[in-house]
Design an enzyme around this catalytic site. Structure first.
Site, PDB file in Angstrom:
ATOM      1  CD  GLU A 152      -2.741  -1.375   2.407  1.00  0.00           C
ATOM      2  OE1 GLU A 152      -2.812  -0.447   3.226  1.00  0.00           O
ATOM      3  OE2 GLU A 152      -3.311  -2.470   2.583  1.00  0.00           O
ATOM      4  CG  ASN A 192      -0.792  -6.879  -1.112  1.00  0.00           C
ATOM      5  OD1 ASN A 192      -1.421  -7.544  -1.944  1.00  0.00           O
ATOM      6  ND2 ASN A 192      -1.247  -6.640   0.108  1.00  0.00           N
ATOM      7  CG  HIS A 227      -9.842  -5.713   2.137  1.00  0.00           C
ATOM      8  ND1 HIS A 227      -9.952  -6.766   3.002  1.00  0.00           N
ATOM      9  CD2 HIS A 227      -8.515  -5.449   2.013  1.00  0.00           C
ATOM     10  CE1 HIS A 227      -8.742  -7.132   3.410  1.00  0.00           C
ATOM     11  NE2 HIS A 227      -7.859  -6.351   2.819  1.00  0.00           N
ATOM     12  CD  GLU A 257      -4.448  -7.606   2.251  1.00  0.00           C
ATOM     13  OE1 GLU A 257      -5.287  -6.892   2.820  1.00  0.00           O
ATOM     14  OE2 GLU A 257      -3.231  -7.357   2.251  1.00  0.00           O
ATOM     15  CG  ASP A 259     -12.360  -8.999   3.737  1.00  0.00           C
ATOM     16  OD1 ASP A 259     -12.485  -8.022   2.960  1.00  0.00           O
ATOM     17  OD2 ASP A 259     -11.635  -8.954   4.749  1.00  0.00           O
TER      18      ASP A 259
HETATM   19  O1  G3I Z   1      -1.488  -6.709  19.218  1.00  0.00           O
HETATM   20  C1  G3I Z   1      -2.259  -5.661  19.831  1.00  0.00           C
HETATM   21  C2  G3I Z   1      -2.632  -6.038  21.209  1.00  0.00           C
HETATM   22  O2  G3I Z   1      -1.476  -6.167  21.976  1.00  0.00           O
HETATM   23  C3  G3I Z   1      -3.571  -4.963  21.760  1.00  0.00           C
HETATM   24  O3  G3I Z   1      -4.019  -5.334  23.027  1.00  0.00           O
HETATM   25  C4  G3I Z   1      -4.774  -4.778  20.846  1.00  0.00           C
HETATM   26  C5  G3I Z   1      -5.709  -3.670  21.328  1.00  0.00           C
HETATM   27  O4  G3I Z   1      -6.358  -3.034  20.253  1.00  0.00           O
HETATM   28  O5  G3I Z   1      -4.312  -4.434  19.594  1.00  0.00           O
HETATM   29  C6  G3I Z   1      -3.508  -5.433  19.022  1.00  0.00           C
HETATM   30  O6  G3I Z   1      -3.089  -5.032  17.764  1.00  0.00           O
HETATM   31  C7  G3I Z   1      -4.063  -5.061  16.747  1.00  0.00           C
HETATM   32  C8  G3I Z   1      -3.543  -5.971  15.640  1.00  0.00           C
HETATM   33  O7  G3I Z   1      -4.411  -5.919  14.526  1.00  0.00           O
HETATM   34  C9  G3I Z   1      -3.402  -7.415  16.093  1.00  0.00           C
HETATM   35  O8  G3I Z   1      -4.642  -7.912  16.472  1.00  0.00           O
HETATM   36  C10 G3I Z   1      -4.260  -3.660  16.236  1.00  0.00           C
HETATM   37  O9  G3I Z   1      -4.901  -2.863  17.236  1.00  0.00           O
HETATM   38  C11 G3I Z   1      -5.115  -3.665  14.997  1.00  0.00           C
HETATM   39  O10 G3I Z   1      -5.164  -2.368  14.429  1.00  0.00           O
HETATM   40  C12 G3I Z   1      -4.520  -4.623  13.985  1.00  0.00           C
HETATM   41  O11 G3I Z   1      -5.362  -4.653  12.851  1.00  0.00           O
HETATM   42  C13 G3I Z   1      -4.799  -5.250  11.704  1.00  0.00           C
HETATM   43  C14 G3I Z   1      -4.696  -4.209  10.587  1.00  0.00           C
HETATM   44  O12 G3I Z   1      -4.217  -4.829   9.397  1.00  0.00           O
HETATM   45  C15 G3I Z   1      -3.737  -3.074  10.968  1.00  0.00           C
HETATM   46  O13 G3I Z   1      -3.916  -2.030  10.085  1.00  0.00           O
HETATM   47  C16 G3I Z   1      -5.732  -6.354  11.243  1.00  0.00           C
HETATM   48  O14 G3I Z   1      -5.735  -7.413  12.215  1.00  0.00           O
HETATM   49  C17 G3I Z   1      -5.283  -6.908   9.899  1.00  0.00           C
HETATM   50  O15 G3I Z   1      -6.264  -7.780   9.392  1.00  0.00           O
HETATM   51  C18 G3I Z   1      -5.127  -5.755   8.904  1.00  0.00           C
HETATM   52  O16 G3I Z   1      -4.683  -6.285   7.684  1.00  0.00           O
HETATM   53  C19 G3I Z   1      -4.485  -5.353   6.617  1.00  0.00           C
HETATM   54  C20 G3I Z   1      -3.335  -5.875   5.776  1.00  0.00           C
HETATM   55  O17 G3I Z   1      -2.219  -6.071   6.591  1.00  0.00           O
HETATM   56  C21 G3I Z   1      -3.020  -4.915   4.627  1.00  0.00           C
HETATM   57  N1  G3I Z   1      -4.200  -4.643   3.828  1.00  0.00           N
HETATM   58  C22 G3I Z   1      -5.365  -4.225   4.568  1.00  0.00           C
HETATM   59  C23 G3I Z   1      -5.708  -5.212   5.690  1.00  0.00           C
HETATM   60  C24 G3I Z   1      -6.961  -4.794   6.426  1.00  0.00           C
HETATM   61  O18 G3I Z   1      -6.781  -3.557   7.055  1.00  0.00           O
END
Ligand code: G3I
Length: 338
Positions: A152, A192, A227, A257, A259
């Site tokens: 991105e 990507n 998405h 990715e 969904d």
């Molecule tokens: O690991 C911390 C944890 O320690 C904490 O307690 C918790 C509280 O909010 O947050 C946890 O981190 C989260 C992380 O996912 C792991 O679960 C983050 O807040 C959360 O923002 C993060 O979201 C991820 C997101 O990328 C970040 O932008 C999503 O799971 C993940 O599915 C998403 O994936 C992205 C791809 O990498 C790139 N393309 C878009 C896609 C969807 O946004």
């Protein structure tokens, strides 16, 4: 005989060393598909939920860690690398004869505080990025077959105004691919992004990757995220045209990715599921019919672990299996198309 043993065990074992197969065959035969079907893996579910593991190994032939290979997970403190969670996912994949896509080496999000607050010079940040990529890709050399090297980097038609661009300049993209290739020359390296329609961003994406290729940068393919909001899905013909355009320029593509968010639809759940299945089918068919589309990945396995629910604070059902681990019409649409 040794070759036969290896093939029967679904194992990639060393004939030279005559080592016995290390990997177990899958418990349930996966559907034989012309295009590999993959899923993003939620680490906590993989560790704690046996039904999730069963679903994953019975359905998908490729996995991508949803968060565990990102910068903050791998290098939480400068120079201190933590591969424990990512290793667990890769080992699960190997144990179940699945291949692994790495995601992602360079992105604006999920960066550790030491990096974002560090006020590094250009030379320092170049060294940090080089060490990070060489260490991470080197660690998984030969085990992770495909990498999302840069994720991105485009915001609209220009490069995103993020840490990498501000401190290093546009060359960070080129160097990321060069360093990843140096660490594992056999790995397939992808750019990507979510520029998956035929608008100006798709043109910018095409220009970005063809310019990299013309400079000799080792980039194999382009990941199209997909998405989708079921209320306004992209045009499948436009996506097919984008795939053909990259094929003509010698690039692989993949749906990386996918969904399909349902929360803005009305009507019965069954009708929403049918709408969702039709959207999934259209893009799976795009991939199946494109000569250069190498795999099709959904961003999760089953609905209760989808990132969309946390991101939107709203119930949703975007994936191929529901929250009770049951297959949805979308599963049959995708496997039928692929
Ligand atoms: O690991 C911390 C944890 O320690 C904490 O307690 C918790 C509280 O909010 O947050 C946890 O981190 C989260 C992380 O996912 C792991 O679960 C983050 O807040 C959360 O923002 C993060 O979201 C991820 C997101 O990328 C970040 O932008 C999503 O799971 C993940 O599915 C998403 O994936 C992205 C791809 O990498 C790139 N393309 C878009 C896609 C969807 O946004």
């Amino acid at each position: 005989m040794a070759l036969l043993t290896c093939m029967l065990a679904f194992a990639s074992c060393s004939l030279a060393g005559q080592a016995p197969p290390q990997q177990r065959p899958t418990a349930v035969p996966r559907p034989a598909l012309a295009v590999p079907l993959g899923a993003a893996v939620n680490y906590n579910a993989l560790i704690n939920d046996a039904r999730y593991r069963d679903l994953l190994r019975a359905t998908f032939s490729m996995v991508v860690p949803e968060n565990e290979m990102k910068f903050d997970a791998i290098e939480p403190e400068q120079g201190q690398f933590n591969f424990q969670r990512a290793d667990a996912i890769v080992t699960f994949a190997e144990d179940n004869n699945m291949w692994v896509r790495g995601h992602t080496l360079v992105w604006e999000q999920q960066l550790p505080a030491w990096l974002t607050n560090g006020h590094f010079t250009r030379d320092e940040l170049m060294r940090i990025l080089k060490e990070h990529i060489l260490t991470e890709v080197g660690h998984f050399r030969g085990r992770v077959k495909t990498w999302d090297v840069v994720n991105e980097a485009l915001a609209g038609t220009g490069l995103r105004d993020d840490l990498w661009l501000r401190v290093i300049g546009p060359d960070y993209i080129k160097w990321a691919f060069i360093w990843a290739h140096e660490a594992d020359p056999q790995a397939q390296l992808y750019y990507n992004d979510y520029a998956d329609q035929d608008g100006p961003k798709a043109d910018a994406l095409y220009t970005l990757v063809t310019n990299l290729r013309s400079q000799g940068v080792p980039i194999a393919g382009v990941g199209l995220e997909m998405h989708v909001d079921a209320r306004q899905p992209p045009d499948a013909q436009a996506v097919a045209a984008t795939m053909r355009r990259f094929a003509a320029a010698g690039f692989q593509v993949a749906i990386t990715e996918m969904d399909v968010m349902l929360q803005h639809l009305t009507g019965s759940l069954q009708s929403q599921y049918q709408t969702q299945a039709a959207i999934y089918r259209a893009f799976a068919l795009d991939c199946r019919q494109a000569p250069n589309c190498k795999f099709f990945t959904t961003w999760g396995v089953c609905d209760q672990y989808s990132w969309i629910i946390a991101a939107t604070h709203h119930a949703d059902a975007p994936l191929l299996f529901d929250k009770n681990y049951q297959p949805k019409p979308a599963l049959y649409a995708v496997t039928g198309a692929l």
